[in-house]
Write a protein that holds these residues in place. Structure first.
Motif, PDB file in Angstrom:
ATOM      1  N   LYS A   4       4.796  -1.363 -14.522  1.00  0.00           N
ATOM      2  CA  LYS A   4       6.073  -0.638 -14.464  1.00  0.00           C
ATOM      3  C   LYS A   4       5.974   0.686 -15.200  1.00  0.00           C
ATOM      4  O   LYS A   4       6.452   1.713 -14.712  1.00  0.00           O
ATOM      5  CB  LYS A   4       7.197  -1.492 -15.072  1.00  0.00           C
ATOM      6  N   ARG A   5       5.325   0.674 -16.359  1.00  0.00           N
ATOM      7  CA  ARG A   5       5.150   1.898 -17.137  1.00  0.00           C
ATOM      8  C   ARG A   5       4.340   2.922 -16.346  1.00  0.00           C
ATOM      9  O   ARG A   5       4.674   4.110 -16.315  1.00  0.00           O
ATOM     10  CB  ARG A   5       4.448   1.546 -18.449  1.00  0.00           C
ATOM     11  N   LEU A  18       3.346   2.637  -0.893  1.00  0.00           N
ATOM     12  CA  LEU A  18       2.535   2.285  -2.041  1.00  0.00           C
ATOM     13  C   LEU A  18       1.465   1.315  -1.569  1.00  0.00           C
ATOM     14  O   LEU A  18       1.779   0.281  -0.979  1.00  0.00           O
ATOM     15  CB  LEU A  18       3.411   1.639  -3.118  1.00  0.00           C
ATOM     16  N   ILE A  19       0.200   1.649  -1.817  1.00  0.00           N
ATOM     17  CA  ILE A  19      -0.903   0.797  -1.393  1.00  0.00           C
ATOM     18  C   ILE A  19      -1.657   0.350  -2.638  1.00  0.00           C
ATOM     19  O   ILE A  19      -2.118   1.173  -3.425  1.00  0.00           O
ATOM     20  CB  ILE A  19      -1.849   1.539  -0.433  1.00  0.00           C
ATOM     21  N   THR A  20      -1.762  -0.974  -2.824  1.00  0.00           N
ATOM     22  CA  THR A  20      -2.427  -1.534  -3.992  1.00  0.00           C
ATOM     23  C   THR A  20      -3.328  -2.679  -3.548  1.00  0.00           C
ATOM     24  O   THR A  20      -3.327  -3.072  -2.377  1.00  0.00           O
ATOM     25  CB  THR A  20      -1.408  -2.086  -5.009  1.00  0.00           C
ATOM     26  N   ASP A  21      -4.056  -3.257  -4.512  1.00  0.00           N
ATOM     27  CA  ASP A  21      -4.747  -4.498  -4.224  1.00  0.00           C
ATOM     28  C   ASP A  21      -3.740  -5.637  -4.416  1.00  0.00           C
ATOM     29  O   ASP A  21      -2.554  -5.385  -4.588  1.00  0.00           O
ATOM     30  CB  ASP A  21      -6.006  -4.652  -5.081  1.00  0.00           C
ATOM     31  N   HIS A  53       6.664  -3.249  -8.501  1.00  0.00           N
ATOM     32  CA  HIS A  53       7.163  -2.563  -7.303  1.00  0.00           C
ATOM     33  C   HIS A  53       8.598  -2.962  -7.008  1.00  0.00           C
ATOM     34  O   HIS A  53       9.436  -2.127  -6.681  1.00  0.00           O
ATOM     35  CB  HIS A  53       6.255  -2.892  -6.113  1.00  0.00           C
ATOM     36  N   ARG A  54       8.892  -4.251  -7.112  1.00  0.00           N
ATOM     37  CA  ARG A  54      10.255  -4.728  -6.829  1.00  0.00           C
ATOM     38  C   ARG A  54      11.283  -4.108  -7.763  1.00  0.00           C
ATOM     39  O   ARG A  54      12.424  -3.883  -7.376  1.00  0.00           O
ATOM     40  CB  ARG A  54      10.312  -6.248  -6.933  1.00  0.00           C
ATOM     41  N   GLU A  55      10.903  -3.802  -9.003  1.00  0.00           N
ATOM     42  CA  GLU A  55      11.848  -3.248  -9.967  1.00  0.00           C
ATOM     43  C   GLU A  55      11.911  -1.723  -9.948  1.00  0.00           C
ATOM     44  O   GLU A  55      12.969  -1.147 -10.084  1.00  0.00           O
ATOM     45  CB  GLU A  55      11.493  -3.734 -11.367  1.00  0.00           C
ATOM     46  N   ARG A  85       2.013  -2.050   0.603  1.00  0.00           N
ATOM     47  CA  ARG A  85       0.980  -2.655   1.440  1.00  0.00           C
ATOM     48  C   ARG A  85      -0.193  -3.094   0.579  1.00  0.00           C
ATOM     49  O   ARG A  85      -0.563  -2.411  -0.361  1.00  0.00           O
ATOM     50  CB  ARG A  85       0.526  -1.655   2.491  1.00  0.00           C
ATOM     51  N   THR A  86      -0.785  -4.228   0.952  1.00  0.00           N
ATOM     52  CA  THR A  86      -1.905  -4.783   0.196  1.00  0.00           C
ATOM     53  C   THR A  86      -3.025  -5.252   1.115  1.00  0.00           C
ATOM     54  O   THR A  86      -3.694  -6.231   0.839  1.00  0.00           O
ATOM     55  CB  THR A  86      -1.460  -5.969  -0.675  1.00  0.00           C
ATOM     56  N   GLY A  87      -3.241  -4.551   2.215  1.00  0.00           N
ATOM     57  CA  GLY A  87      -4.277  -4.945   3.169  1.00  0.00           C
ATOM     58  C   GLY A  87      -5.666  -4.913   2.555  1.00  0.00           C
ATOM     59  O   GLY A  87      -5.911  -4.261   1.533  1.00  0.00           O
ATOM     60  N   GLN A  88      -6.599  -5.599   3.199  1.00  0.00           N
ATOM     61  CA  GLN A  88      -7.920  -5.798   2.629  1.00  0.00           C
ATOM     62  C   GLN A  88      -8.670  -4.495   2.342  1.00  0.00           C
ATOM     63  O   GLN A  88      -9.214  -4.317   1.273  1.00  0.00           O
ATOM     64  CB  GLN A  88      -8.760  -6.667   3.550  1.00  0.00           C
ATOM     65  N   TYR A  89      -8.715  -3.568   3.272  1.00  0.00           N
ATOM     66  CA  TYR A  89      -9.481  -2.341   3.073  1.00  0.00           C
ATOM     67  C   TYR A  89      -8.603  -1.104   2.892  1.00  0.00           C
ATOM     68  O   TYR A  89      -9.109   0.003   2.816  1.00  0.00           O
ATOM     69  CB  TYR A  89     -10.424  -2.110   4.253  1.00  0.00           C
ATOM     70  N   GLU A  90      -7.310  -1.288   2.793  1.00  0.00           N
ATOM     71  CA  GLU A  90      -6.399  -0.153   2.714  1.00  0.00           C
ATOM     72  C   GLU A  90      -6.517   0.625   1.406  1.00  0.00           C
ATOM     73  O   GLU A  90      -6.248   1.811   1.362  1.00  0.00           O
ATOM     74  CB  GLU A  90      -4.950  -0.617   2.889  1.00  0.00           C
TER      75      GLU A  90
END
Length: 161
Positions: free
Chosen positions: A46-47, A63-66, A75-77, A85-90
């Protein structure tokens, strides 16, 4: 700039202790922000998101993360309306951006302190943004022109004549 954020963290050892280097890059590979922390949890995520938001002035539209759960919770907050998105190779763009950090780490034979690492990597990211041009999409003439402009800007900023 900064419409899509790719966020990732990497382990860095400083004086035998493990730290986490958080990095956000945009869709063009430009470094948006970095943060060096002792922990890797929701509070730190969050910080980091808020720090990035203050630096950019507006939230990303994607926002693309692992798959680290701290990212989803933060992200929710912080960015509830942003597509996450958290796709495998994104997230490869963020993973690749850590290579420069590893090179710097080897060159200085490990970071000596957290403050030194934070300063060096923050400045290195900004300088890298200035000199890195998308070579794949440019003719050689245009690439040389952009490189010359970057050096002119660097000379003006550093007052090195």
């Amino acid at each position: 700039m900064g419409d899509i954020w790719h966020v990732d963290e990497v382990f860095v050892k400083i004086q035998g202790q493990q730290f986490y280097l958080w990095r956000a890059v945009d869709q063009d590979g430009d470094v948006l922000d970095i943060l060096l922390t002792k922990r890797r949890n929701k509070k730190v995520a969050k910080r980091f998101f808020r720090k990035g938001l203050n630096g950019q002035g507006k939230p990303p539209w994607q926002l693309i993360t692992d798959k680290l759960r701290s990212y989803a919770a933060a992200h929710r907050e912080v960015f509830p309306s942003v597509d996450h998105r958290t796709g495998q190779y994104e997230n490869n763009r963020a993973e690749v951006s850590h290579q420069h950090t590893r090179e710097k780490e080897r060159q200085v034979r490990r970071f000596k302190s957290v403050a030194q690492a934070q300063r060096l990597l923050a400045v290195h990211g900004q300088v890298q943004n200035l000199f890195r041009v998308g070579r794949n999409h440019l003719k050689a003439v245009h690439q040389r022109l952009l490189r010359d402009r970057a050096f002119a800007d660097w000379t003006e900023v550093t007052c090195a004549r």
